[in-house]
Design a protein around this motif. Structure first.
Motif, PDB file in Angstrom:
ATOM      1  N   UNK A   1       0.805  -1.139   0.031  1.00  0.00           N
ATOM      2  CA  UNK A   1      -0.103  -0.043  -0.125  1.00  0.00           C
ATOM      3  C   UNK A   1       0.917   1.185  -0.020  1.00  0.00           C
ATOM      4  N   UNK A   2       0.997   1.684  -1.097  1.00  0.00           N
ATOM      5  CA  UNK A   2       2.102   2.970  -1.429  1.00  0.00           C
ATOM      6  C   UNK A   2       1.381   3.768  -2.367  1.00  0.00           C
ATOM      7  N   UNK A   3       1.572   5.306  -2.057  1.00  0.00           N
ATOM      8  CA  UNK A   3       1.209   6.169  -2.852  1.00  0.00           C
ATOM      9  C   UNK A   3      -0.124   6.295  -3.192  1.00  0.00           C
ATOM     10  N   UNK A   4      -1.173   5.657  -2.379  1.00  0.00           N
ATOM     11  CA  UNK A   4      -2.585   5.770  -2.558  1.00  0.00           C
ATOM     12  C   UNK A   4      -2.826   4.272  -3.341  1.00  0.00           C
ATOM     13  N   UNK A   5      -2.134   3.490  -3.631  1.00  0.00           N
ATOM     14  CA  UNK A   5      -2.540   2.403  -4.347  1.00  0.00           C
ATOM     15  C   UNK A   5      -2.307   1.208  -3.600  1.00  0.00           C
ATOM     16  N   UNK A   6      -3.335   0.383  -3.544  1.00  0.00           N
ATOM     17  CA  UNK A   6      -3.216  -0.881  -2.919  1.00  0.00           C
ATOM     18  C   UNK A   6      -3.044  -1.910  -3.820  1.00  0.00           C
ATOM     19  N   UNK A   7      -1.962  -2.626  -3.771  1.00  0.00           N
ATOM     20  CA  UNK A   7      -1.625  -3.605  -4.835  1.00  0.00           C
ATOM     21  C   UNK A   7      -2.074  -5.164  -4.062  1.00  0.00           C
ATOM     22  N   UNK A   8      -2.917  -5.851  -4.686  1.00  0.00           N
ATOM     23  CA  UNK A   8      -3.448  -7.222  -4.216  1.00  0.00           C
ATOM     24  C   UNK A   8      -3.053  -8.078  -5.393  1.00  0.00           C
ATOM     25  N   UNK A   9      -2.530  -9.338  -5.053  1.00  0.00           N
ATOM     26  CA  UNK A   9      -2.205 -10.291  -5.780  1.00  0.00           C
ATOM     27  C   UNK A   9      -3.190 -11.376  -5.820  1.00  0.00           C
ATOM     28  N   UNK A  10      -3.713 -11.841  -6.816  1.00  0.00           N
ATOM     29  CA  UNK A  10      -4.550 -13.124  -6.941  1.00  0.00           C
ATOM     30  C   UNK A  10      -3.899 -14.218  -7.409  1.00  0.00           C
ATOM     31  N   UNK A  11      -4.231 -15.428  -6.921  1.00  0.00           N
ATOM     32  CA  UNK A  11      -3.585 -16.594  -7.429  1.00  0.00           C
ATOM     33  C   UNK A  11      -3.798 -17.343  -8.832  1.00  0.00           C
ATOM     34  N   UNK A  12      -4.862 -16.685  -9.528  1.00  0.00           N
ATOM     35  CA  UNK A  12      -5.156 -17.183 -10.977  1.00  0.00           C
ATOM     36  C   UNK A  12      -5.616 -15.819 -11.588  1.00  0.00           C
ATOM     37  N   UNK A  13      -5.075 -15.675 -12.869  1.00  0.00           N
ATOM     38  CA  UNK A  13      -5.541 -14.499 -13.605  1.00  0.00           C
ATOM     39  C   UNK A  13      -6.981 -14.217 -13.522  1.00  0.00           C
ATOM     40  N   UNK A  14      -7.731 -15.200 -13.763  1.00  0.00           N
ATOM     41  CA  UNK A  14      -9.242 -15.144 -13.961  1.00  0.00           C
ATOM     42  C   UNK A  14      -9.996 -14.382 -12.785  1.00  0.00           C
ATOM     43  N   UNK A  15      -9.275 -14.535 -11.506  1.00  0.00           N
ATOM     44  CA  UNK A  15      -9.760 -13.820 -10.253  1.00  0.00           C
ATOM     45  C   UNK A  15      -9.661 -12.636 -10.193  1.00  0.00           C
ATOM     46  N   UNK A  16      -8.639 -12.001 -10.990  1.00  0.00           N
ATOM     47  CA  UNK A  16      -8.307 -10.540 -11.015  1.00  0.00           C
ATOM     48  C   UNK A  16      -9.513  -9.660 -11.222  1.00  0.00           C
ATOM     49  N   UNK A  17     -10.411 -10.028 -12.412  1.00  0.00           N
ATOM     50  CA  UNK A  17     -11.484  -9.205 -12.734  1.00  0.00           C
ATOM     51  C   UNK A  17     -12.772  -9.473 -11.822  1.00  0.00           C
ATOM     52  N   UNK A  18     -12.820 -10.647 -11.306  1.00  0.00           N
ATOM     53  CA  UNK A  18     -13.876 -11.046 -10.430  1.00  0.00           C
ATOM     54  C   UNK A  18     -13.641 -10.042  -9.006  1.00  0.00           C
ATOM     55  N   UNK A  19     -12.573 -10.286  -8.563  1.00  0.00           N
ATOM     56  CA  UNK A  19     -12.277  -9.572  -7.411  1.00  0.00           C
ATOM     57  C   UNK A  19     -12.337  -8.246  -7.396  1.00  0.00           C
ATOM     58  N   UNK A  20     -11.885  -7.380  -8.555  1.00  0.00           N
ATOM     59  CA  UNK A  20     -12.075  -5.902  -8.732  1.00  0.00           C
ATOM     60  C   UNK A  20     -13.553  -5.513  -8.815  1.00  0.00           C
ATOM     61  N   UNK A  21     -14.291  -6.409  -9.697  1.00  0.00           N
ATOM     62  CA  UNK A  21     -15.590  -6.048  -9.797  1.00  0.00           C
ATOM     63  C   UNK A  21     -16.156  -6.226  -8.399  1.00  0.00           C
ATOM     64  N   UNK A  22     -16.059  -7.254  -7.671  1.00  0.00           N
ATOM     65  CA  UNK A  22     -16.777  -7.275  -6.319  1.00  0.00           C
ATOM     66  C   UNK A  22     -16.139  -6.380  -5.088  1.00  0.00           C
ATOM     67  N   UNK A  23     -15.018  -6.045  -5.341  1.00  0.00           N
ATOM     68  CA  UNK A  23     -14.389  -5.723  -3.974  1.00  0.00           C
ATOM     69  C   UNK A  23     -13.749  -4.219  -4.066  1.00  0.00           C
ATOM     70  N   UNK A  24     -13.410  -3.833  -5.092  1.00  0.00           N
ATOM     71  CA  UNK A  24     -12.634  -2.473  -5.414  1.00  0.00           C
ATOM     72  C   UNK A  24     -13.233  -1.352  -4.766  1.00  0.00           C
ATOM     73  N   UNK A  25     -14.561  -1.011  -4.909  1.00  0.00           N
ATOM     74  CA  UNK A  25     -15.368  -0.026  -4.424  1.00  0.00           C
ATOM     75  C   UNK A  25     -15.410   0.010  -2.857  1.00  0.00           C
TER      76      UNK A  25
END
Length: 117
Positions: free
Chosen positions: A66-90
Motif C-alpha cells: 500500500x504505497x502512494x494511494x495504491x493498494x496492490x493485491x495479488x490473486x492466485x489465478x489471472x481470472x480472479x483479478x477481474x472478479x475480485x476487482x468488480x466485487x471488492x474494489x469500491x
C-alpha cells in the motif's frame, strides 16, 4: 630526516573513518527500510480487510503493498483479478478511506495473507 618525521606523524595521527561503508551496504540498508515500510502498510491493510472480506477473497488474494494511494493485491489465478476487482474494489476504497485511491488486482503469489476474523 624530515620525511621520516613526517611519516611518523602521519602514522601516529592517522584515523580510520568508521562511518564509511561500502555503497552496496548502503543501498541494501535503504532498500530494506523502504520495503519494511511498504510491508508494514500491507500488514495493516490486510488486518483491516479481514473485517470485511469473505473466505473466497482470503483464499485467492494477498496484499502486496500500500504505497502512494495504491493498494496492490495479488490473486492466485489471472481470472480472479477481474472478479475480485468488480466485487471488492469500491468496498475496499470505502473501508480504507483516504489512504487508498486505487486498488489493483494483479496475478502473483507474493504478499501478506489476510487473517481470519
Amino acid at each position: 630526516m624530515v620525511e621520516r618525521d613526517q611519516l611518523k606523524w602521519v602514522q601516529a595521527n592517522r584515523a580510520e573513518k568508521s562511518r564509511a561503508c561500502a555503497a552496496g551496504d548502503l543501498v541494501k540498508r535503504v532498500a530494506e527500510q523502504v520495503l519494511q515500510g511498504a510491508y508494514g502498510a500491507a500488514e495493516d491493510a490486510a488486518g483491516r480487510l479481514s473485517e470485511i472480506v469473505d473466505d473466497e477473497f482470503r483464499e485467492h488474494c494477498r496484499v502486496v503493498e500500500c504505497r502512494g494511494g495504491v493498494l496492490r493485491i495479488n490473486v492466485d489465478e489471472p481470472a480472479w483479478g477481474y472478479v475480485m476487482r468488480q466485487r471488492w474494489s469500491s468496498r475496499i476504497r470505502q473501508v480504507l478511506g483516504y489512504r487508498v485511491k486505487n486498488v489493483l488486482f494483479e496475478y502473483g503469489d507474493t504478499g501478506v495473507r489476510i487473517p481470519n476474523r
